[in-house]
Design a protein around this motif. Structure first.
Motif, short mmCIF file in Angstrom:
data_model
loop_
_atom_site.label_atom_id
_atom_site.label_comp_id
_atom_site.label_asym_id
_atom_site.label_seq_id
_atom_site.Cartn_x
_atom_site.Cartn_y
_atom_site.Cartn_z
N ARG A 115 0.83 -1.20 0.00
CA ARG A 115 0.00 0.00 0.00
C ARG A 115 0.87 1.26 0.00
NH1 ARG A 115 -5.19 -0.54 2.19
NH2 ARG A 115 -5.33 1.69 1.80
N PRO A 116 1.10 1.86 -1.17
CA PRO A 116 1.95 3.06 -1.21
C PRO A 116 1.32 4.27 -0.56
CG PRO A 116 0.95 2.66 -3.35
CD PRO A 116 0.62 1.47 -2.50
N ASP A 117 0.03 4.15 -0.18
CA ASP A 117 -0.66 5.27 0.45
C ASP A 117 -0.77 5.13 1.96
OD1 ASP A 117 -2.35 3.05 0.10
OD2 ASP A 117 -4.13 4.30 0.29
N ILE A 118 -0.16 4.07 2.52
CA ILE A 118 -0.26 3.83 3.96
C ILE A 118 1.14 3.82 4.57
CG2 ILE A 118 -1.01 2.25 5.76
CD1 ILE A 118 -3.32 3.44 4.26
N PRO A 119 1.43 4.74 5.50
CA PRO A 119 2.74 4.72 6.16
C PRO A 119 2.87 3.53 7.09
CG PRO A 119 1.32 6.40 7.16
CD PRO A 119 0.57 5.85 5.98
N ILE A 120 4.09 3.01 7.18
CA ILE A 120 4.35 1.91 8.11
C ILE A 120 4.38 2.48 9.52
CG2 ILE A 120 5.99 0.14 8.81
CD1 ILE A 120 4.64 -0.40 6.13
N MET A 424 10.54 13.65 4.93
CA MET A 424 10.86 13.56 6.36
C MET A 424 11.52 12.22 6.70
SD MET A 424 7.35 15.01 8.04
CE MET A 424 6.54 16.50 7.41
N GLY A 425 11.48 11.27 5.76
CA GLY A 425 12.07 9.95 6.00
C GLY A 425 11.05 8.88 6.33
N ILE A 426 9.76 9.22 6.25
CA ILE A 426 8.70 8.25 6.58
C ILE A 426 8.57 7.24 5.44
CG2 ILE A 426 6.23 7.98 6.99
CD1 ILE A 426 6.27 10.74 8.32
N ARG A 427 8.55 5.98 5.80
CA ARG A 427 8.41 4.91 4.81
C ARG A 427 6.95 4.49 4.69
NH1 ARG A 427 12.04 0.03 6.05
NH2 ARG A 427 11.54 -0.46 3.88
N PHE A 428 6.58 4.11 3.47
CA PHE A 428 5.22 3.67 3.18
C PHE A 428 5.23 2.18 2.84
CE2 PHE A 428 4.78 8.12 3.06
CZ PHE A 428 3.43 8.43 3.16
N GLY A 429 4.03 1.58 2.91
CA GLY A 429 3.93 0.14 2.68
C GLY A 429 4.45 -0.30 1.35
N GLU A 431 6.89 0.68 -0.26
CA GLU A 431 8.34 0.82 -0.40
C GLU A 431 9.10 -0.41 0.08
OE1 GLU A 431 9.79 4.45 1.34
OE2 GLU A 431 7.89 5.45 0.91
N CYS A 432 8.39 -1.37 0.67
CA CYS A 432 9.09 -2.55 1.16
C CYS A 432 8.30 -3.80 0.80
CB CYS A 432 9.29 -2.47 2.68
SG CYS A 432 7.74 -2.33 3.58
N HIS A 433 8.98 -4.91 0.72
CA HIS A 433 8.33 -6.17 0.36
C HIS A 433 7.71 -6.84 1.58
CE1 HIS A 433 10.04 -5.97 -3.63
NE2 HIS A 433 11.25 -5.81 -3.11
N GLN A 434 8.14 -6.41 2.73
CA GLN A 434 7.72 -7.12 3.94
C GLN A 434 7.61 -6.13 5.08
OE1 GLN A 434 10.35 -10.27 4.78
NE2 GLN A 434 8.83 -11.50 5.82
N THR A 435 6.63 -6.28 5.93
CA THR A 435 6.52 -5.45 7.12
C THR A 435 6.31 -6.36 8.32
OG1 THR A 435 5.38 -3.56 8.11
CG2 THR A 435 4.01 -5.16 7.03
N THR A 436 6.58 -5.85 9.47
CA THR A 436 6.46 -6.69 10.66
C THR A 436 5.01 -6.90 11.03
OG1 THR A 436 6.52 -4.78 12.12
CG2 THR A 436 8.63 -5.77 11.53
N ALA A 437 4.75 -8.00 11.71
CA ALA A 437 3.39 -8.27 12.17
C ALA A 437 2.93 -7.20 13.13
CB ALA A 437 3.33 -9.65 12.84
N SER A 438 3.87 -6.65 13.92
CA SER A 438 3.48 -5.64 14.90
C SER A 438 2.98 -4.39 14.22
CB SER A 438 4.67 -5.29 15.80
OG SER A 438 5.73 -4.72 15.06
N SER A 439 3.51 -4.06 13.02
CA SER A 439 3.02 -2.88 12.31
C SER A 439 1.56 -3.04 11.95
CB SER A 439 3.84 -2.65 11.03
OG SER A 439 5.18 -2.36 11.35
N PHE A 440 1.22 -4.21 11.41
CA PHE A 440 -0.18 -4.46 11.05
C PHE A 440 -1.06 -4.48 12.27
CE2 PHE A 440 -3.49 -7.75 10.64
CZ PHE A 440 -4.32 -7.05 9.81
#
Length: 449
Positions: A115-120, A424-429, A431-440
């Motif tokens: 999701r490029p529209d959702i920040p991690i 500002m350095g904020i990463r979005f969904g 931008e990465c192939h994988q995110t942590t379960a805690s983020s979700f």
């Protein structure tokens, strides 16, 4: 003979009871299957924001979630399980989750990795930049209830981390945005005795200030820090503005209005928040901005004319006019409905798609009635190609037509401030192939607070 008569009566009663039920059930089932197929063909079964996630291993197909949803056909029951029919209509009320008797449904954002529209975000809405938080619509969750809850949550977390300030002129937290999330964050900062400031490029109130007059805003009971509970399910724009004004006066919130934040830069452990007129130093920053950003434009000749507007605040200011509304979302439909109810107005809607797919149920009912009553004309699969002083050129499947026109309302959404956030350095969904379960889990948790 008597026994046969009893059996005959039992069979007749059964037929009277069960045949109509079976017929109705099959009609509903076929209707939902048809709507599901249509939604899949249009891509509406893949929500763009928050939506109900169904665990089919637990779902018993009772339909309680379908009945509980106030937005119409977000959900349906197909092949004995709840499915998403029109995910674009979901605004995250969460009534479906509460209504489910077996806990088979949760409202959240799903897998944010693409999701490029959702920040991690972490479970406390901290971004990929340490001590930089997000509250409100930027997280991907709408509704005033979520905004207030997140504003309270992130500043409570900041209070837990804060140590006595040593640096002169350094704030505990700078809050960017004075809508519901920002005001809740400010109230929590007062409650926690933090040194804070709120910055807004306009006046306190956020997007609500730009709603049409007397627009009803659906919310859920939620506690505003220090102030108390907002208990009603619906508030008018004027009611909410009055509440914000009362909060500002009662707690003397430190708000700097009419200053636009131009940059947020972190150096070491401190942030420098630069506005159009000055700068602030802080250990934490909360971004309580909306997702709309600057309004999208048509980019056609003549758009610079003064008759072109990008929001409608008071429909009663327009009467005896020939009006064009561009767009097919809730804002466009609500504007068209409001304008069509004023005396002498001739209202046309131009929408690039072939139907209204992502509007609230009450807006769909209102617009369909006015179309039926010939008070609104809709030109689907169309777009404005040129604006002229007294007319507008509209390209559709039937070619280009020139319509008499006094005013145009361009309500086709806004350009989100994602570029500024990325700077500002904020990463979005996306931008990465994988995110942590805690983020979700954090996103889902924020939706339920």
């Amino acid at each position: 003979m008597e026994q046969y008569l009893v059996w005959l009566i039992a069979i007749v009663v059964s037929l009277i009871v069960f045949v109509p039920y079976t017929v109705r059930y099959m009609k509903v089932k076929q209707s939902m299957e048809k709507r599901r197929s249509e939604a899949e063909s249009l891509g509406l079964d893949k929500p763009k924001a928050q939506f109900p996630m169904v665990d089919r291993t637990l779902c018993i197909g009772c339909g309680a979630c379908v009945s509980a949803c106030p937005e119409g056909d977000v959900l349906g029951v197909v092949f004995g399980a709840a499915v998403i029919i029109n995910g674009e209509r979901c605004v995250g009320h969460g009534y479906c989750e509460v209504a489910c008797p077996v806990g088979a449904l949760k409202v959240g954002l799903g897998d944010v990795t693409s999701r490029p529209d959702i920040p991690i975000l972490s479970p406390v809405n901290e971004t990929s930049v340490p001590n930089l938080f997000i509250a409100g619509e930027l997280s991907g969750l709408s509704l005033i209830k979520n905004a207030i809850s997140q504003g309270r949550m992130v500043v409570s977390e900041i209070a837990n981390r804060s140590k006595p300030l040593i640096e002169t002129g350094t704030l505990d937290v700078v809050i960017v945005g004075a809508g519901p999330a920002g005001l809740a964050a400010a109230l929590t900062a007062v409650e926690k005795e933090l040194n804070y400031i709120v910055i807004d490029e306009k006046e306190p109130g956020g997007t609500i200030l730009h709603y049409p007059r007397r627009k009803l805003v659906m919310t859920q009971p939620v506690e505003l820090p220090l102030f108390g509970w907002l208990k009603r399910k619906e508030y008018s724009k004027e009611d909410l503005v009055a509440i914000w004004q009362e909060v500002l006066a009662q707690f003397q919130l430190k708000i700097v209005a009419n200053q636009r934040v131009e940059a947020v830069v972190k150096t070491g452990d401190l942030f420098t928040v630069t506005t159009s007129t000055t700068s602030y130093s802080a250990r934490h920053v909360v971004l309580a901005l909306g997702r709309r950003g600057s309004p999208r434009k048509l980019d056609v000749p003549g758009e610079e004319l003064t008759k072109v507007m990008y929001r409608l605040e008071d429909a009663q200011s327009f009467s005896e006019n020939k009006l064009l509304v561009g767009g097919g979302g809730d804002s466009a439909v609500e504007a068209a409905v409001g304008l069509a109810k004023q005396p002498g107005n001739r209202v046309t809607i131009s929408y690039r798609k072939n139907g209204f797919f992502r509007i609230k149920k009450k807006n769909e009912d209102a617009i369909n009635k006015l179309i039926k009553d010939r008070k609104i004309t809709v030109v689907f699969d169309s777009q404005v190609t040129e604006v002229r002083p007294s007319t507008v050129l509209l390209k559709s499947r039937d070619g280009v037509q020139e319509l008499p026109n006094d005013y145009i309302f361009v309500l086709i959404g806004g350009i989100p401030p994602f570029d500024m956030l990325k700077q500002m350095g904020i990463r979005f969904g996306g931008e990465c192939h994988q995110t942590t379960a805690s983020s979700f889990k954090g996103l889902v948790q924020a939706a339920r607070i």
